[in-house]
Design a protein around this motif. Sequence first.
Motif, PDB file in Angstrom:
ATOM      1  N   GLY A  32       0.776  -1.238   0.000  1.00 23.76           N
ATOM      2  CA  GLY A  32       0.000   0.000   0.000  1.00 23.76           C
ATOM      3  C   GLY A  32       0.802   1.279   0.000  1.00 23.76           C
ATOM      4  N   GLU A  33       2.120   1.184  -0.189  1.00 22.78           N
ATOM      5  CA  GLU A  33       2.948   2.399  -0.215  1.00 22.78           C
ATOM      6  C   GLU A  33       3.687   2.489  -1.538  1.00 22.78           C
ATOM      7  OE1 GLU A  33       5.179   3.670   3.090  1.00 22.78           O
ATOM      8  OE2 GLU A  33       3.916   2.603   4.515  1.00 22.78           O
ATOM      9  N   TYR A  34       3.769   3.722  -2.044  1.00 23.18           N
ATOM     10  CA  TYR A  34       4.392   3.963  -3.336  1.00 23.18           C
ATOM     11  C   TYR A  34       5.428   5.064  -3.233  1.00 23.18           C
ATOM     12  CZ  TYR A  34       0.410   1.260  -4.877  1.00 23.18           C
ATOM     13  OH  TYR A  34      -0.517   0.267  -5.028  1.00 23.18           O
ATOM     14  N   ASP A  35       6.433   5.013  -4.115  1.00 22.13           N
ATOM     15  CA  ASP A  35       7.427   6.084  -4.152  1.00 22.13           C
ATOM     16  C   ASP A  35       6.918   7.215  -5.045  1.00 22.13           C
ATOM     17  OD1 ASP A  35       7.894   5.308  -6.809  1.00 22.13           O
ATOM     18  OD2 ASP A  35       9.767   4.282  -6.361  1.00 22.13           O
ATOM     19  N   GLU A  36       7.747   8.224  -5.261  1.00 19.22           N
ATOM     20  CA  GLU A  36       7.350   9.411  -6.020  1.00 19.22           C
ATOM     21  C   GLU A  36       6.963   9.090  -7.460  1.00 19.22           C
ATOM     22  OE1 GLU A  36      10.814   9.272  -4.811  1.00 19.22           O
ATOM     23  OE2 GLU A  36       9.890   9.646  -2.883  1.00 19.22           O
ATOM     24  N   SER A  37       7.541   8.021  -8.014  1.00 16.40           N
ATOM     25  CA  SER A  37       7.251   7.671  -9.409  1.00 16.40           C
ATOM     26  C   SER A  37       6.048   6.739  -9.556  1.00 16.40           C
ATOM     27  CB  SER A  37       8.486   7.035 -10.051  1.00 16.40           C
ATOM     28  OG  SER A  37       8.792   5.820  -9.400  1.00 16.40           O
ATOM     29  N   GLY A  38       5.406   6.398  -8.420  1.00 12.64           N
ATOM     30  CA  GLY A  38       4.224   5.550  -8.473  1.00 12.64           C
ATOM     31  C   GLY A  38       4.499   4.065  -8.370  1.00 12.64           C
ATOM     32  N   ARG A  39       5.763   3.697  -8.209  1.00 13.86           N
ATOM     33  CA  ARG A  39       6.113   2.288  -8.031  1.00 13.86           C
ATOM     34  C   ARG A  39       5.972   1.900  -6.568  1.00 13.86           C
ATOM     35  NH1 ARG A  39      11.602   2.865 -10.180  1.00 13.86           N
ATOM     36  NH2 ARG A  39      11.167   4.206 -11.912  1.00 13.86           N
ATOM     37  N   HIS A  40       5.764   0.605  -6.325  1.00 11.59           N
ATOM     38  CA  HIS A  40       5.697   0.132  -4.944  1.00 11.59           C
ATOM     39  C   HIS A  40       6.973   0.525  -4.212  1.00 11.59           C
ATOM     40  CE1 HIS A  40       2.063  -2.310  -5.095  1.00 11.59           C
ATOM     41  NE2 HIS A  40       2.420  -2.639  -6.322  1.00 11.59           N
ATOM     42  N   LYS A  41       6.829   1.028  -2.994  1.00 11.63           N
ATOM     43  CA  LYS A  41       7.981   1.453  -2.204  1.00 11.63           C
ATOM     44  C   LYS A  41       8.696   0.223  -1.663  1.00 11.63           C
ATOM     45  CE  LYS A  41       9.277   4.627   1.447  1.00 11.63           C
ATOM     46  NZ  LYS A  41       8.782   5.578   2.448  1.00 11.63           N
ATOM     47  N   THR A  42       9.988   0.132  -1.940  1.00  8.43           N
ATOM     48  CA  THR A  42      10.801  -0.983  -1.478  1.00  8.43           C
ATOM     49  C   THR A  42      11.859  -0.456  -0.526  1.00  8.43           C
ATOM     50  OG1 THR A  42      10.442  -2.163  -3.551  1.00  8.43           O
ATOM     51  CG2 THR A  42      12.289  -2.881  -2.215  1.00  8.43           C
ATOM     52  N   ILE A  43      12.039  -1.178   0.591  1.00  6.87           N
ATOM     53  CA  ILE A  43      13.015  -0.773   1.597  1.00  6.87           C
ATOM     54  C   ILE A  43      13.968  -1.922   1.885  1.00  6.87           C
ATOM     55  CG2 ILE A  43      11.470   0.885   2.712  1.00  6.87           C
ATOM     56  CD1 ILE A  43      11.148  -1.353   4.932  1.00  6.87           C
ATOM     57  N   GLU A  44      15.111  -1.581   2.434  1.00  3.99           N
ATOM     58  CA  GLU A  44      16.038  -2.587   2.949  1.00  3.99           C
ATOM     59  C   GLU A  44      15.806  -2.666   4.450  1.00  3.99           C
ATOM     60  OE1 GLU A  44      20.827  -3.394   3.433  1.00  3.99           O
ATOM     61  OE2 GLU A  44      20.137  -1.879   2.023  1.00  3.99           O
ATOM     62  N   THR A  45      15.446  -3.837   4.931  1.00  4.98           N
ATOM     63  CA  THR A  45      15.246  -3.985   6.372  1.00  4.98           C
ATOM     64  C   THR A  45      16.600  -3.974   7.070  1.00  4.98           C
ATOM     65  OG1 THR A  45      15.228  -6.405   6.189  1.00  4.98           O
ATOM     66  CG2 THR A  45      13.099  -5.277   6.091  1.00  4.98           C
ATOM     67  N   ASN A  46      16.573  -3.797   8.387  1.00  5.92           N
ATOM     68  CA  ASN A  46      17.809  -3.864   9.165  1.00  5.92           C
ATOM     69  C   ASN A  46      17.492  -4.504  10.510  1.00  5.92           C
ATOM     70  OD1 ASN A  46      16.940  -1.742  11.014  1.00  5.92           O
ATOM     71  ND2 ASN A  46      17.416  -0.298   9.381  1.00  5.92           N
ATOM     72  N   GLU A  47      18.451  -4.554  11.390  1.00  2.00           N
ATOM     73  CA  GLU A  47      18.234  -5.219  12.674  1.00  2.00           C
ATOM     74  C   GLU A  47      17.974  -4.229  13.808  1.00  2.00           C
ATOM     75  OE1 GLU A  47      20.374  -8.891  13.463  1.00  2.00           O
ATOM     76  OE2 GLU A  47      21.432  -8.554  11.571  1.00  2.00           O
ATOM     77  N   THR A  48      17.647  -2.979  13.451  1.00  4.18           N
ATOM     78  CA  THR A  48      17.367  -1.980  14.486  1.00  4.18           C
ATOM     79  C   THR A  48      15.968  -1.391  14.320  1.00  4.18           C
ATOM     80  OG1 THR A  48      18.527  -0.298  13.186  1.00  4.18           O
ATOM     81  CG2 THR A  48      19.792  -1.402  14.915  1.00  4.18           C
ATOM     82  N   ASP A  49      15.815  -0.389  13.446  1.00  2.00           N
ATOM     83  CA  ASP A  49      14.525   0.304  13.352  1.00  2.00           C
ATOM     84  C   ASP A  49      13.615  -0.169  12.214  1.00  2.00           C
ATOM     85  OD1 ASP A  49      16.409   1.392  11.610  1.00  2.00           O
ATOM     86  OD2 ASP A  49      15.417   3.321  11.546  1.00  2.00           O
ATOM     87  N   LEU A  50      14.102  -0.950  11.292  1.00  2.00           N
ATOM     88  CA  LEU A  50      13.277  -1.517  10.212  1.00  2.00           C
ATOM     89  C   LEU A  50      13.405  -3.038  10.219  1.00  2.00           C
ATOM     90  CD1 LEU A  50      13.944   0.945   7.258  1.00  2.00           C
ATOM     91  CD2 LEU A  50      11.780   0.563   8.441  1.00  2.00           C
ATOM     92  N   LYS A  51      13.106  -3.598  11.354  1.00  2.00           N
ATOM     93  CA  LYS A  51      13.316  -5.018  11.611  1.00  2.00           C
ATOM     94  C   LYS A  51      12.073  -5.841  11.258  1.00  2.00           C
ATOM     95  CE  LYS A  51      14.089  -7.719  15.745  1.00  2.00           C
ATOM     96  NZ  LYS A  51      14.445  -7.677  17.140  1.00  2.00           N
ATOM     97  N   ILE A  52      12.291  -7.059  10.773  1.00  2.82           N
ATOM     98  CA  ILE A  52      11.182  -7.984  10.556  1.00  2.82           C
ATOM     99  C   ILE A  52      10.848  -8.608  11.908  1.00  2.82           C
ATOM    100  CG2 ILE A  52      10.458 -10.168   9.512  1.00  2.82           C
ATOM    101  CD1 ILE A  52      12.144  -9.429   7.081  1.00  2.82           C
ATOM    102  N   ASN A  53       9.613  -8.380  12.369  1.00  2.75           N
ATOM    103  CA  ASN A  53       9.184  -8.963  13.647  1.00  2.75           C
ATOM    104  C   ASN A  53       8.764 -10.410  13.497  1.00  2.75           C
ATOM    105  OD1 ASN A  53       9.712  -6.684  15.116  1.00  2.75           O
ATOM    106  ND2 ASN A  53       7.582  -6.070  15.339  1.00  2.75           N
ATOM    107  N   ARG A  54       8.010 -10.676  12.403  1.00  2.00           N
ATOM    108  CA  ARG A  54       7.538 -12.044  12.206  1.00  2.00           C
ATOM    109  C   ARG A  54       6.971 -12.200  10.802  1.00  2.00           C
ATOM    110  NH1 ARG A  54       1.972 -12.440  12.641  1.00  2.00           N
ATOM    111  NH2 ARG A  54       0.942 -10.578  13.425  1.00  2.00           N
ATOM    112  N   VAL A  55       6.779 -13.465  10.428  1.00  2.00           N
ATOM    113  CA  VAL A  55       6.133 -13.809   9.165  1.00  2.00           C
ATOM    114  C   VAL A  55       4.630 -13.862   9.423  1.00  2.00           C
ATOM    115  CG1 VAL A  55       5.895 -15.633   7.426  1.00  2.00           C
ATOM    116  CG2 VAL A  55       8.149 -15.086   8.358  1.00  2.00           C
ATOM    117  N   LEU A  56       3.839 -13.357   8.491  1.00  3.44           N
ATOM    118  CA  LEU A  56       2.382 -13.373   8.643  1.00  3.44           C
ATOM    119  C   LEU A  56       1.826 -14.771   8.387  1.00  3.44           C
ATOM    120  CD1 LEU A  56       2.853 -10.299   8.475  1.00  3.44           C
ATOM    121  CD2 LEU A  56       0.740 -10.163   7.202  1.00  3.44           C
TER     122      LEU A  56
END
Length: 109
Positions: free
Chosen positions: A57-81
């Motif tokens: 549900g998130e898009y970048d400025e060009s209208g593409r799906h927003k993709t991020i690089e996770t990390n082990e601090t503030d953008l961490k994967i908590n669990r699999v759905l």
Amino acid sequence: LLRNESKQFDPVITKALLSCLSLYPIGTYVFLSTGKVGIVTDINPASLKTPFVELVGEYDESGRHKTIETNETDLKINRVLTNKEIGEIIKYVGKGEGGGTTAPRPIKK
């Protein structure tokens, strides 16, 4: 495997195996520490625990799906759905709620 990488298993073999299998296979739906939901789109060869994730549900400025690089601090994967949670997300997003996005891809088994 990662906990015993240098004690029980050859680190080179462990890394090669995990890069093929991946801790979070591509297409896996994950719940992030930010409270957002994402879909794993690529592995991170530098850190197998922190894949690249497309935010639902998130898009970048060009209208593409927003993709991020996770990390082990503030953008961490908590669990699999769970499959039930994935189904609920697909219904929610498919109804045009959640920012008017298109439904995410179904999980592959």
